[in-house]
Structure formats: C-alpha cells, structure tokens
Design an enzyme around this catalytic site. Structure first.
Site, PDB file in Angstrom:
ATOM      1  N   ASN A 404       0.834  -1.208   0.000  1.00 27.65           N
ATOM      2  CA  ASN A 404       0.000   0.000   0.000  1.00 27.65           C
ATOM      3  C   ASN A 404       0.866   1.255   0.000  1.00 27.65           C
ATOM      4  OD1 ASN A 404      -2.585  -1.091  -0.100  1.00 27.65           O
ATOM      5  ND2 ASN A 404      -2.650  -1.472   2.108  1.00 27.65           N
ATOM      6  N   HIS A 409      -3.041   2.418  -2.672  1.00 24.84           N
ATOM      7  CA  HIS A 409      -4.165   1.595  -2.216  1.00 24.84           C
ATOM      8  C   HIS A 409      -4.891   0.892  -3.362  1.00 24.84           C
ATOM      9  CE1 HIS A 409      -4.089   2.585   2.045  1.00 24.84           C
ATOM     10  NE2 HIS A 409      -3.802   3.850   1.700  1.00 24.84           N
ATOM     11  N   ASP A 413      -5.702  -2.931  -3.385  1.00 28.37           N
ATOM     12  CA  ASP A 413      -7.011  -3.536  -3.622  1.00 28.37           C
ATOM     13  C   ASP A 413      -6.929  -4.579  -4.727  1.00 28.37           C
ATOM     14  OD1 ASP A 413      -8.022  -1.896  -1.706  1.00 28.37           O
ATOM     15  OD2 ASP A 413      -8.904  -0.425  -3.089  1.00 28.37           O
ATOM     16  N   ASP A 439      -5.912  -7.595   5.373  1.00 24.41           N
ATOM     17  CA  ASP A 439      -5.240  -8.569   4.530  1.00 24.41           C
ATOM     18  C   ASP A 439      -5.283  -9.965   5.148  1.00 24.41           C
ATOM     19  OD1 ASP A 439      -3.633  -7.930   6.659  1.00 24.41           O
ATOM     20  OD2 ASP A 439      -1.766  -8.106   5.529  1.00 24.41           O
TER      21      ASP A 439
END
Length: 558
Positions: A404, A409, A413, A439
């Site tokens: 990240n 992000h 994702d 996660d």
C-alpha cells in the site's frame, strides 16, 4: 280437432247403429212372429164357443161361416173344423191332419164342458207372417239407425259448440302469444267455471309466469354480460399473469399477461394444454407441492417465489406465484388450481444483491466476517453431526502494508482481489473462503476423520502447500509492474485443536503467527508446544509487540 271428434262420433254412431240394428232386427222379427201367432190363437179362442155349437149341432152352414171368417184373415192360411162322428169342414183342398205348423184348438160340449166333441185346426200364413215381421223389423231398424245418426249429428254439433270450437279459438289465440309480451287469452262465453275456463286461466297464469321468468332471465343475462365484460377486461388487461391448471398440471386457460411471462421461458404459439411445471426449475418439487395442495384441507392459498427456465442467452426470470384451489359446489374436491403470477425478477435480483452485499466483502466478493462466522458455525455443526474434521486456515498476507505504501491503495485492492480469486481456484465450491479483515483471510473445509494420520493429514498439508504456492506467485499490475507477495498460513482442526469455533480460530491464529516468526510465506499446523515457546519469546520482544500493534491498526483502517 273438430274433424277428428266428428269423425270419431260418426264412426262410433255408425258402429252402434249397425250393431243395434242388427240385433234389434232379429229381436223385432221374432217378436212380430210371436205376435202373429198369438193373434191366430186369439182368433181361435174368439170363435171357440160358436165353433163348439156348430160341431155339436152338426151345422155345416154355420161351420162354413166360421171357417170362411177365419180364412179371410191375412195371418190364417187354412182352417179345418172336425168332429168325432165324421163331421169335417175345411177351407183348403185337403185336410190339415198330419201337416206341420198347425195350431189345434180342442172343442168341448157346450153343456158338458168335460166332453170333447171336436177340434178346430188353423194353419197360420207363415209367408205373410214372415214378410210382415221382416218389414216391421226393417222399419224399426231404419228408424233406430236414423235416430242414431240424428243423435250423432246432434252430439257432434253440441261437442263442436261446447268443446272443439272454444278449444280451437283458444289454440289460435295461444299460437299468437309471443313470450315476453303482456298478452292474455280471454275465457270463452259460458265457460267461465268449467274445465275450459280453468284451462284458459291456467294458460294465462303459465304465460304470466313465463314472462316473469323471461324478464328475470333477461335481467340476469344483462347483468351477466356486464360482469362478463368487466371480468374479461380484468382477466385480459391484468398486469398479473392468471391461469388455471387441471389435475395433471396442464394449462386450461391463461390471460395475455401470463403468456408474456412464459415467453421468456418458451417460444410458443399457444400455451394451452402444456404442463405448467415444465417451465420451472425444481420441477419434481413443484409437482409434489401442487399434489400436497390438492390433497390438503388446510392449504387453500399458498404463495411461492419460483425461478423460471429461460431461453438460452436470456437473463434469469423470477416469478411470485399465488396458488389457490378451485373447489366444487360441495367444497370437497379440488377441480382446478388458479395461479396468479407476477414477474418479480427485478425485486428478486435486488434482494439477492442486497443479501450478497450484506454477506460478502465488497472488494473481493468473498464472504465477510459476519456472514463467514455464521457459516463457520454451521460448518462445525455439520462436522459434529457427520463425524467429520473441520479444518480452519488463517491466512495473513506478508508485508501488505509495504504494498500500500509503495504502489498505492488501488494496487493493494487489486492484490486483495487477485488473492481472493486464487483462493477460490484452490478450494472447492462447498468450501468457505472469508475475508476476515484487512489482509487477513480464513478458509474452512471438510475432511474425513477416519485414518486421520495416514490419509487426512497429508491431504491437509497438500492443500495448504497448493494454497501457499498459489499465493506466492507475483501479481502483475495493469500498468505493467509486478508485485511480489506471500502469505503466512496457520492451520487448526476441529475437534483436534478445540471443541468450539472460537478455540479453533484462536489455534489457527496462533499457528499463523508461528509461520510469521518462522520466516513468512509458509504454513504451520497448530502445535501447543510451538505456540507456548512463541508466547515466551513474545513477552521479551517489545519490537514484535509494536509490529503486531501496527498490523492490527492497519487492518482496522483497511
């Protein structure tokens, strides 16, 4: 009718006249003959005294006068006067002694009544008597026949005037009566109180009753036509599909809305006569359900949401069906079932999507933690009932925070979505794949409890190895970059490592931390000894505690 009655009367009169004349003729003939012979006897008795004197005195002149006086009578043919000494006077050419049909009168002494002195023999004129009797009988028969004919004509006239003529007028008027119109038949004159009058009154009452029935039927027909028109409009223009099915589930009738709905399932010209259950999935269950409705006295109306079969390439179609029994007059037998059908595809899809969104993670489309926990409880219950082993794998991505931080992000994702798809590829459809949070993922599956050490445990390790390899492959980004990933996996089993879901999840989480401490990107099966050593090291390692706290905070933020 008049001619029939007149003919019947005439025929009856003729028959009566013939029979009565026939019998009266012979009766009158016999009576006339008897009267003629009686007349002959009366003549002989009339001259009995004179003949006795003529025989007594043997006076032939007086005897001749007596004989000639008798002979001139039409009913007498010949006469003979006889006495014992041989005195004999007769009117014919020969004596009457020994001839047939002679009437004999014995003559006595005028002074001695017991002394027989002679005989007076008279031969009746049979031809005259017979002819005269026949003429009289014929005349009498003719008079009787004439009287019978006159009587028949008179009776026919009276019957015509009193019966057939009034009935003929009544019949003609009755033929002119038009049902539905206010028309009555007048009672014939002089028949107000007899059978004809009662007949006319009965006809008038019948016509009035018929007119009332016709008016009632006309009003009922008008109301029925209005209701039929309204119901036809409702039936044909209703937005809901309406149909009737018989005892074999065959379509009896259906409105256009129903046909529009089933066109999504079948391309047909006419649905009448087809089987309703053929258009739905779970055909057998639906047939059984309809049979239960027909047989049960408590199930009169039942509502169901059913999925219809659709044409290839067409979207799914869901319908809401309301099944209602159509009973006979005695409400004992189910004649048909009425089906009211609405297309609820859009609503059902919204409900499915809503339910899916409530139970699944919006990013990975795996079950979320709340729905996953509920499914895990059900899985543990089935494992307990079926004597199975429930295996829990707790998965945590390695160094996901760095992904990240470095790639952003969106890349993070993308990695989570890819991880979810790889997990679904490794496990079966009946296995559970859950995004537990951030996660961290949880998967659960079944294994046989028999021969655990030799068969089930190697299979669990093989599955964990396949999962580790699948999650250790690099993730290629759409922008052309590649991200190296890995996952630490902790494995715990029910009932080996705990008797409840919470205890098994805790054991899997502990085994996952063993994998983390062992160098990451590996799997570990829960071992209480290894977990105990790890816990002792964690108490003296404040840095590890700090990293653990950072990881939990990051999971909460994610």
């Amino acid at each position: 009718m008049y001619f029939k009655v007149a003919f019947a009367i005439a025929l009856s009169a003729a028959l009566v006249a013939v029979l009565s004349s026939y019998f009266f003729y012979f009766e009158q003939l016999e009576r006339n003959e008897q009267d003629s012979r009686e007349h002959v006897n009366q003549l002989s008795r009339t001259i009995e005294k004179t003949a006795s004197i003529a025989v007594y005195v043997q006076d032939s002149v007086l005897a001749r006068e007596i004989i000639d006086g008798l002979a001139i009578n039409d009913v007498v043919s010949e006469v003979e006067l006889i006495s014992e000494p041989g005195f004999s006077v007769f009117s014919g050419e020969k004596t009457l002694i020994g001839r047939e049909g002679v009437s004999t009168l014995t003559l006595y002494n005028p002074f001695f009544e017991e002394e027989v002195i002679g005989q007076l023999k008279i031969l009746p004129n049979e031809a005259f008597i017979d002819h005269n009797a026949k003429d009289a009988a014929v005349n009498q028969a003719r008079m009787l026949a004439l009287l019978t004919v006159v009587t028949a004509i008179l009776v026919s006239f009276i019957v015509h005037k009193t019966l057939t003529s009034p009935l003929n007028r009544i019949t003609n008027k009755f033929e002119g009566v038009i049902p539905g119109q206010d028309s009555h038949i007048s009672v014939p004159r002089f028949h107000q109180k007899d059978e004809i009058g009662r007949l006319v009154n009965g006809i008038n009452a019948l016509v009035s009753s018929l007119n009332q029935s016709i008016d009632s039927e006309r009003n009922l027909r008008e109301k029925t036509q209005v209701l039929e028109k309204k119901f036809r409009l409702i039936f044909e223009q209703a937005s809901a599909g309406i149909c009737l099915i018989d005892s074999e589930n065959l379509l009896v009738t259906a409105n256009p809305a129903f046909e529009r709905i089933i066109y999504k399932s079948h391309s047909i010209a006419d649905a009448i006569g087809l089987r309703l259950t053929d258009w739905f999935y779970n055909k057998r269950q639906l047939e059984s359900f309809l049979a239960d409705i027909r047989q049960s006295h408590n199930l009169d109306t039942v509502a169901l949401d059913l999925k219809m079969k659709t044409l290839p390439g067409s979207p799914d179609c869901w319908v809401h069906c309301l099944f209602s029994k159509v009973l006979d007059e005695d409400k004992q037998t189910c004649l048909m079932i009425e089906v009211l059908m609405y297309d609820v595809t859009e609503r059902t899809e919204r409900e499915i999507n809503t339910r899916f969104e409530a139970d699944h993670d919006g990013l990975t489309h795996l079950k979320n933690r709340r729905a996953g926990r509920r499914s895990l409880v059900e899985l543990f219950d089935r494992a307990k009932e079926n004597d199975k082993i429930a295996v829990i794998m707790n998965i945590d991505l390695d160094n996901f925070k760095a992904i990240n931080d470095i790639y952003g992000h969106e890349a993070g994702d993308f990695v989570l979505i890819e991880v979810g798809q790889r997990m679904m590829a490794v496990f079966r459809n009946d296995d559970l794949c859950i995004r537990w949070g951030g996660d961290e993922f949880v998967v659960a599956c079944y294994f046989d409890s028999a021969d655990f050490e030799r068969r089930s445990l190697p299979a669990i390790e093989k599955l964990a190895s396949e999962l580790r390899l699948a999650l250790s492959e690099n993730v290629n980004l759409s922008c052309g970059g590649s991200i190296e990933i890995g996952a630490s996996i902790g494995i715990a089993m029910y009932p080996q490592h705990g008797g409840t879901l919470e205890s098994v999840l805790s054991a899997a989480d502990s085994a996952m931390y063993v994998s983390k401490q062992g160098g990451r990107n590996q799997y570990s099966i829960f071992d209480s000894k290894l977990v105990g050593e790890l816990s002792s090291c964690d108490k003296n390692d404040s840095k590890a505690q700090s990293q653990n706290t950072d990881r939990m905070n990051q999971d909460a933020n994610d």
